[in-house]
Design a protein around this motif. Structure first.
Motif, PDB file in Angstrom:
ATOM      1  N   ASP A 197      -9.369   7.881 -13.816  1.00  0.00           N
ATOM      2  CA  ASP A 197     -10.106   7.255 -14.221  1.00  0.00           C
ATOM      3  C   ASP A 197     -10.338   6.969 -15.848  1.00  0.00           C
ATOM      4  OD1 ASP A 197     -13.363   6.113 -14.292  1.00  0.00           O
ATOM      5  OD2 ASP A 197     -13.907   7.757 -13.407  1.00  0.00           O
ATOM      6  N   GLU A 206      -1.792  -0.939  -4.037  1.00  0.00           N
ATOM      7  CA  GLU A 206      -3.283  -0.426  -3.352  1.00  0.00           C
ATOM      8  C   GLU A 206      -3.097   1.065  -2.873  1.00  0.00           C
ATOM      9  OE1 GLU A 206      -5.725  -2.123  -0.231  1.00  0.00           O
ATOM     10  OE2 GLU A 206      -4.768  -3.577  -0.792  1.00  0.00           O
ATOM     11  N   ALA A 258      -8.282   4.294  -3.658  1.00  0.00           N
ATOM     12  CA  ALA A 258      -8.937   5.160  -2.229  1.00  0.00           C
ATOM     13  C   ALA A 258      -8.671   6.205  -2.282  1.00  0.00           C
ATOM     14  CB  ALA A 258      -9.077   4.287  -1.471  1.00  0.00           C
ATOM     15  N   SER A 278      -7.404   2.431   5.709  1.00  0.00           N
ATOM     16  CA  SER A 278      -6.977   2.348   4.782  1.00  0.00           C
ATOM     17  C   SER A 278      -5.543   1.112   4.697  1.00  0.00           C
ATOM     18  CB  SER A 278      -6.672   2.881   3.275  1.00  0.00           C
ATOM     19  OG  SER A 278      -8.267   3.270   3.596  1.00  0.00           O
ATOM     20  N   LYS A 285       0.997  -1.148   0.215  1.00  0.00           N
ATOM     21  CA  LYS A 285      -0.277  -0.022  -0.118  1.00  0.00           C
ATOM     22  C   LYS A 285       0.880   1.190  -0.369  1.00  0.00           C
ATOM     23  CE  LYS A 285      -3.817  -2.290   2.512  1.00  0.00           C
ATOM     24  NZ  LYS A 285      -4.646  -2.130   4.306  1.00  0.00           N
ATOM     25  N   PRO A 345      -9.252  -1.526 -11.307  1.00  0.00           N
ATOM     26  CA  PRO A 345     -10.405  -0.895 -10.378  1.00  0.00           C
ATOM     27  C   PRO A 345     -10.355  -1.547  -8.912  1.00  0.00           C
ATOM     28  CG  PRO A 345     -11.595  -2.331 -12.455  1.00  0.00           C
ATOM     29  CD  PRO A 345      -9.486  -2.461 -13.014  1.00  0.00           C
ATOM     30  N   GLY A 346     -10.819  -0.514  -8.226  1.00  0.00           N
ATOM     31  CA  GLY A 346     -10.223  -0.640  -6.910  1.00  0.00           C
ATOM     32  C   GLY A 346      -8.906  -0.924  -6.259  1.00  0.00           C
ATOM     33  N   GLN A 347      -8.618  -0.348  -7.116  1.00  0.00           N
ATOM     34  CA  GLN A 347      -6.755  -0.407  -6.183  1.00  0.00           C
ATOM     35  C   GLN A 347      -6.597   1.035  -6.360  1.00  0.00           C
ATOM     36  OE1 GLN A 347      -3.978  -2.260  -8.109  1.00  0.00           O
ATOM     37  NE2 GLN A 347      -4.702  -4.085  -8.473  1.00  0.00           N
TER      38      GLN A 347
END
Ligand code: G1P
Length: 291
Positions: free
Chosen positions: A69, A52, A101, A121, A6, A97-99
Protein backbone atom coordinates in the motif's frame (compact mmCIF):
# COMPACT_ATOMS: atom_id res chain seq x y z
CA UNK A 1 -4.10 -21.15 -24.54
CA UNK A 2 -5.68 -18.43 -22.39
CA UNK A 3 -3.19 -15.97 -20.94
CA UNK A 4 -2.40 -16.63 -17.24
CA UNK A 5 -3.46 -13.38 -15.53
CA UNK A 6 -4.13 -14.35 -11.91
CA UNK A 7 -1.91 -15.62 -9.14
CA UNK A 8 -2.71 -16.97 -5.70
CA UNK A 9 -0.16 -16.32 -2.97
CA UNK A 10 -0.85 -18.37 0.14
CA UNK A 11 0.59 -16.44 3.09
CA UNK A 12 -1.41 -17.78 6.02
CA UNK A 13 1.29 -19.99 7.58
CA UNK A 14 2.40 -19.36 11.16
CA UNK A 15 6.15 -19.48 10.52
CA UNK A 16 6.91 -21.28 13.76
CA UNK A 17 10.34 -22.30 12.46
CA UNK A 18 11.42 -18.67 12.64
CA UNK A 19 10.22 -17.84 16.13
CA UNK A 20 10.75 -15.49 17.87
CA UNK A 21 11.26 -13.38 14.69
CA UNK A 22 7.79 -14.32 13.46
CA UNK A 23 5.91 -13.82 16.72
CA UNK A 24 4.50 -10.45 15.65
CA UNK A 25 5.68 -10.36 12.03
CA UNK A 26 4.56 -12.55 9.10
CA UNK A 27 7.31 -14.92 7.94
CA UNK A 28 6.74 -13.67 4.38
CA UNK A 29 8.00 -10.26 5.51
CA UNK A 30 11.42 -11.63 6.52
CA UNK A 31 13.93 -9.92 4.24
CA UNK A 32 16.55 -11.50 2.02
CA UNK A 33 19.11 -8.65 2.12
CA UNK A 34 16.61 -5.76 2.09
CA UNK A 35 13.52 -7.09 0.38
CA UNK A 36 10.74 -9.16 2.00
CA UNK A 37 10.29 -12.68 0.64
CA UNK A 38 6.76 -11.86 -0.48
CA UNK A 39 8.00 -8.99 -2.62
CA UNK A 40 10.33 -11.31 -4.52
CA UNK A 41 7.31 -13.51 -5.27
CA UNK A 42 5.14 -10.59 -6.41
CA UNK A 43 7.91 -9.21 -8.63
CA UNK A 44 8.43 -12.65 -10.16
CA UNK A 45 4.72 -12.94 -10.86
CA UNK A 46 4.55 -9.48 -12.44
CA UNK A 47 7.53 -10.32 -14.64
CA UNK A 48 5.52 -13.33 -15.86
CA UNK A 49 2.58 -11.12 -16.87
CA UNK A 50 0.37 -11.64 -13.82
CA UNK A 51 -2.14 -8.81 -13.39
CA UNK A 52 -4.21 -9.93 -10.41
CA UNK A 53 -2.81 -11.05 -7.08
CA UNK A 54 -4.93 -12.92 -4.58
CA UNK A 55 -3.32 -13.24 -1.18
CA UNK A 56 -4.68 -15.90 1.13
CA UNK A 57 -3.81 -14.48 4.51
CA UNK A 58 -4.54 -15.27 8.14
CA UNK A 59 -4.50 -13.54 11.49
CA UNK A 60 -1.49 -11.34 12.15
CA UNK A 61 -0.66 -10.75 8.50
CA UNK A 62 -1.68 -7.11 8.11
CA UNK A 63 1.95 -6.06 7.60
CA UNK A 64 1.70 -7.68 4.16
CA UNK A 65 -1.28 -5.49 3.24
CA UNK A 66 0.54 -2.41 4.48
CA UNK A 67 3.63 -3.35 2.50
CA UNK A 68 1.66 -3.32 -0.76
CA UNK A 69 0.00 0.00 0.00
CA UNK A 70 1.07 3.63 -0.26
CA UNK A 71 2.77 5.08 2.80
CA UNK A 72 2.07 8.78 2.68
CA UNK A 73 4.29 9.77 5.63
CA UNK A 74 7.24 7.84 4.20
CA UNK A 75 6.69 9.23 0.71
CA UNK A 76 6.46 12.81 1.97
CA UNK A 77 9.55 12.43 4.12
CA UNK A 78 11.59 10.98 1.26
CA UNK A 79 10.32 13.70 -1.08
CA UNK A 80 11.15 16.52 1.30
CA UNK A 81 14.66 15.12 1.78
CA UNK A 82 15.18 14.84 -1.98
CA UNK A 83 15.61 11.05 -1.85
CA UNK A 84 13.92 10.52 -5.17
CA UNK A 85 15.63 7.21 -6.06
CA UNK A 86 14.45 5.64 -2.80
CA UNK A 87 11.00 7.11 -3.33
CA UNK A 88 10.75 5.60 -6.82
CA UNK A 89 11.89 2.24 -5.44
CA UNK A 90 9.29 2.38 -2.71
CA UNK A 91 6.54 2.86 -5.28
CA UNK A 92 7.71 0.79 -8.24
CA UNK A 93 7.07 -2.69 -6.87
CA UNK A 94 3.43 -2.10 -6.01
CA UNK A 95 0.83 -3.56 -8.33
CA UNK A 96 -1.57 -0.84 -9.58
CA UNK A 97 -4.76 -0.11 -7.60
CA UNK A 98 -7.34 -2.87 -7.68
CA UNK A 99 -4.93 -5.61 -8.70
CA UNK A 100 -4.54 -7.05 -5.20
CA UNK A 101 -7.22 -8.88 -3.28
CA UNK A 102 -7.06 -10.49 0.13
CA UNK A 103 -9.03 -13.34 1.54
CA UNK A 104 -8.49 -15.16 4.80
CA UNK A 105 -7.93 -18.81 5.42
CA UNK A 106 -9.77 -19.07 8.70
CA UNK A 107 -8.28 -22.41 9.75
CA UNK A 108 -4.87 -23.94 8.95
CA UNK A 109 -6.22 -26.90 6.96
CA UNK A 110 -3.41 -27.21 4.41
CA UNK A 111 -2.09 -25.72 1.17
CA UNK A 112 -4.96 -27.18 -0.89
CA UNK A 113 -7.45 -25.52 1.43
CA UNK A 114 -5.59 -22.18 1.23
CA UNK A 115 -5.74 -22.24 -2.58
CA UNK A 116 -9.42 -23.26 -2.49
CA UNK A 117 -10.17 -20.21 -0.28
CA UNK A 118 -9.32 -18.04 -3.32
CA UNK A 119 -11.66 -19.92 -5.70
CA UNK A 120 -14.20 -17.11 -6.14
CA UNK A 121 -11.51 -14.74 -7.34
CA UNK A 122 -10.33 -17.21 -9.97
CA UNK A 123 -13.49 -18.18 -11.83
CA UNK A 124 -12.99 -20.30 -14.93
CA UNK A 125 -9.46 -19.57 -16.08
CA UNK A 126 -5.94 -20.88 -15.51
CA UNK A 127 -4.04 -19.38 -12.58
CA UNK A 128 -0.61 -19.44 -10.99
CA UNK A 129 0.28 -20.27 -7.39
CA UNK A 130 3.50 -19.00 -5.84
CA UNK A 131 4.88 -20.07 -2.48
CA UNK A 132 7.10 -17.25 -1.22
CA UNK A 133 9.23 -19.64 0.89
CA UNK A 134 10.67 -21.02 -2.32
CA UNK A 135 12.94 -18.26 -3.55
CA UNK A 136 14.36 -18.80 -7.04
CA UNK A 137 17.37 -16.97 -8.43
CA UNK A 138 17.30 -17.18 -12.22
CA UNK A 139 18.26 -15.27 -15.36
CA UNK A 140 14.68 -15.43 -16.52
CA UNK A 141 12.18 -15.51 -13.61
CA UNK A 142 10.94 -19.05 -12.94
CA UNK A 143 7.24 -18.32 -13.43
CA UNK A 144 7.96 -16.56 -16.74
CA UNK A 145 9.79 -19.67 -17.95
CA UNK A 146 6.75 -21.74 -17.00
CA UNK A 147 4.22 -19.36 -18.57
CA UNK A 148 6.11 -19.66 -21.88
CA UNK A 149 6.14 -23.46 -21.73
CA UNK A 150 2.51 -23.53 -20.60
CA UNK A 151 1.40 -21.42 -23.57
CA UNK A 152 2.28 -24.41 -25.78
CA UNK A 153 1.13 -27.22 -23.49
CA UNK A 154 -1.79 -26.03 -21.36
CA UNK A 155 -3.05 -28.24 -18.55
CA UNK A 156 -1.42 -28.23 -15.15
CA UNK A 157 2.26 -27.48 -14.71
CA UNK A 158 4.51 -27.48 -11.65
CA UNK A 159 8.12 -26.42 -11.17
CA UNK A 160 10.30 -29.42 -10.30
CA UNK A 161 13.82 -30.25 -9.19
CA UNK A 162 15.66 -33.26 -7.85
CA UNK A 163 16.14 -33.43 -4.09
CA UNK A 164 18.25 -35.85 -2.01
CA UNK A 165 16.28 -39.06 -1.39
CA UNK A 166 16.34 -38.53 2.37
CA UNK A 167 14.33 -35.30 1.90
CA UNK A 168 11.36 -36.66 -0.08
CA UNK A 169 9.11 -36.45 2.96
CA UNK A 170 9.28 -32.64 2.75
CA UNK A 171 7.88 -32.41 -0.81
CA UNK A 172 5.29 -33.47 -3.33
CA UNK A 173 7.00 -36.11 -5.48
CA UNK A 174 6.35 -37.05 -9.13
CA UNK A 175 5.79 -40.58 -10.35
CA UNK A 176 7.73 -40.02 -13.55
CA UNK A 177 6.78 -41.56 -16.91
CA UNK A 178 9.22 -39.83 -19.25
CA UNK A 179 11.39 -36.76 -19.64
CA UNK A 180 11.83 -34.53 -22.64
CA UNK A 181 14.29 -31.69 -22.10
CA UNK A 182 12.90 -29.55 -19.29
CA UNK A 183 9.52 -31.28 -19.35
CA UNK A 184 8.61 -34.24 -17.22
CA UNK A 185 5.47 -36.31 -17.73
CA UNK A 186 4.11 -38.02 -14.63
CA UNK A 187 1.41 -40.62 -14.03
CA UNK A 188 0.93 -39.70 -10.40
CA UNK A 189 1.97 -37.46 -7.52
CA UNK A 190 2.56 -38.33 -3.87
CA UNK A 191 2.63 -35.75 -1.10
CA UNK A 192 5.51 -36.11 1.36
CA UNK A 193 6.35 -39.81 0.87
CA UNK A 194 9.03 -41.44 3.01
CA UNK A 195 12.31 -42.06 1.13
CA UNK A 196 11.45 -45.79 0.81
CA UNK A 197 8.04 -45.09 -0.70
CA UNK A 198 8.94 -42.14 -2.93
CA UNK A 199 8.36 -43.02 -6.62
CA UNK A 200 11.26 -40.71 -7.62
CA UNK A 201 13.32 -37.87 -6.16
CA UNK A 202 11.79 -35.28 -8.46
CA UNK A 203 9.97 -32.84 -6.22
CA UNK A 204 7.46 -30.05 -6.65
CA UNK A 205 8.81 -26.56 -5.95
CA UNK A 206 6.38 -23.76 -5.08
CA UNK A 207 5.42 -22.54 -8.56
CA UNK A 208 2.28 -23.86 -10.22
CA UNK A 209 0.12 -23.05 -13.24
CA UNK A 210 -3.22 -24.72 -12.73
CA UNK A 211 -6.58 -25.18 -14.39
CA UNK A 212 -9.84 -24.38 -12.58
CA UNK A 213 -10.60 -28.13 -12.51
CA UNK A 214 -8.09 -28.34 -9.65
CA UNK A 215 -10.35 -26.05 -7.61
CA UNK A 216 -13.27 -28.36 -8.32
CA UNK A 217 -11.20 -31.26 -7.01
CA UNK A 218 -10.45 -29.21 -3.90
CA UNK A 219 -14.22 -28.79 -3.38
CA UNK A 220 -14.15 -32.38 -2.11
CA UNK A 221 -12.10 -31.18 0.89
CA UNK A 222 -10.41 -34.58 1.00
CA UNK A 223 -7.79 -34.85 3.73
CA UNK A 224 -4.37 -36.23 2.78
CA UNK A 225 -0.81 -36.40 4.11
CA UNK A 226 -0.33 -34.85 7.56
CA UNK A 227 -4.13 -34.61 8.03
CA UNK A 228 -4.22 -31.63 5.63
CA UNK A 229 -6.07 -30.85 2.40
CA UNK A 230 -3.28 -31.18 -0.14
CA UNK A 231 -2.92 -29.32 -3.43
CA UNK A 232 -0.79 -32.24 -4.66
CA UNK A 233 -3.70 -34.68 -4.25
CA UNK A 234 -6.11 -32.42 -6.14
CA UNK A 235 -3.64 -32.09 -9.05
CA UNK A 236 -2.98 -35.84 -9.02
CA UNK A 237 -6.68 -36.54 -9.49
CA UNK A 238 -6.74 -34.57 -12.75
CA UNK A 239 -3.89 -36.56 -14.34
CA UNK A 240 -5.29 -38.51 -17.29
CA UNK A 241 -8.05 -35.93 -17.83
CA UNK A 242 -5.77 -32.90 -18.26
CA UNK A 243 -2.18 -32.60 -19.46
CA UNK A 244 0.24 -32.59 -16.54
CA UNK A 245 3.85 -31.48 -16.83
CA UNK A 246 6.70 -31.00 -14.41
CA UNK A 247 8.99 -28.20 -15.55
CA UNK A 248 12.68 -28.38 -14.67
CA UNK A 249 13.27 -24.65 -14.35
CA UNK A 250 16.55 -22.91 -15.01
CA UNK A 251 17.84 -21.30 -11.82
CA UNK A 252 18.74 -21.96 -8.22
CA UNK A 253 16.09 -22.49 -5.56
CA UNK A 254 16.52 -21.61 -1.90
CA UNK A 255 14.25 -23.06 0.75
CA UNK A 256 13.60 -19.96 2.81
CA UNK A 257 11.21 -21.84 5.08
CA UNK A 258 14.33 -23.37 6.59
CA UNK A 259 16.95 -21.43 8.55
CA UNK A 260 19.97 -22.80 6.68
CA UNK A 261 18.25 -22.23 3.32
CA UNK A 262 17.31 -18.71 4.37
CA UNK A 263 20.93 -17.91 5.30
CA UNK A 264 22.21 -19.36 2.05
CA UNK A 265 19.75 -17.23 0.08
CA UNK A 266 20.91 -14.14 1.95
CA UNK A 267 24.53 -14.84 1.01
CA UNK A 268 23.71 -15.71 -2.61
CA UNK A 269 21.51 -12.65 -3.18
CA UNK A 270 24.05 -10.34 -1.52
CA UNK A 271 26.87 -11.81 -3.66
CA UNK A 272 24.81 -11.14 -6.80
CA UNK A 273 24.24 -7.46 -5.94
CA UNK A 274 26.41 -4.75 -7.50
CA UNK A 275 26.31 -2.70 -4.30
CA UNK A 276 27.03 -5.56 -1.88
CA UNK A 277 28.83 -8.33 -3.76
CA UNK A 278 32.30 -7.14 -2.88
CA UNK A 279 31.46 -6.53 0.78
CA UNK A 280 29.92 -10.00 0.98
CA UNK A 281 33.00 -11.63 -0.57
CA UNK A 282 35.15 -9.85 2.05
CA UNK A 283 32.87 -11.05 4.84
CA UNK A 284 33.12 -14.64 3.59
CA UNK A 285 36.93 -14.42 3.24
CA UNK A 286 37.28 -12.99 6.75
CA UNK A 287 35.19 -15.83 8.11
CA UNK A 288 37.22 -18.69 6.71
CA UNK A 289 36.27 -18.64 3.04
CA UNK A 290 33.29 -20.09 1.23
CA UNK A 291 33.65 -23.86 1.43
C1 G1P B 1 4.26 -27.57 -0.17
C2 G1P B 1 3.59 -28.63 -1.03
C3 G1P B 1 4.62 -29.63 -1.55
C4 G1P B 1 5.75 -28.91 -2.26
C5 G1P B 1 6.36 -27.83 -1.33
C6 G1P B 1 7.36 -26.97 -2.08
O1 G1P B 1 4.71 -28.19 1.03
O2 G1P B 1 2.58 -29.29 -0.30
O3 G1P B 1 4.01 -30.54 -2.45
O4 G1P B 1 6.73 -29.84 -2.65
O5 G1P B 1 5.35 -26.95 -0.83
O6 G1P B 1 8.02 -26.09 -1.23
P1 G1P B 1 5.06 -27.33 2.35
O7 G1P B 1 6.43 -26.77 2.13
O8 G1P B 1 4.00 -26.28 2.46
O9 G1P B 1 5.03 -28.31 3.48
Amino acid sequence: MPHVKKAILPVGGLGTRFLPATKAMPKEMLPIVDKPLIQYAVEEARAAGIEEFIFVTGRGKTAIEDHFDRSWELEQTLQSRGKTALLEQALAFMPPPGQIAYTRQQEPLGLGHAVWCARHSIGNEPFAVLLADDLIQAESPCLAQMVDAHAELGGNMVAVMDVPRDETQRYGILDVVEEDGRLVRAKGLVEKPSPEDAPSTLSIIGRYILQPEVLQELDRQEVGAGGEIQLTDAMARTIGRLPFNGYRFEGRRYDCGDKAGFLEATVAFALARDDLGEAMRDIIARNGGAS
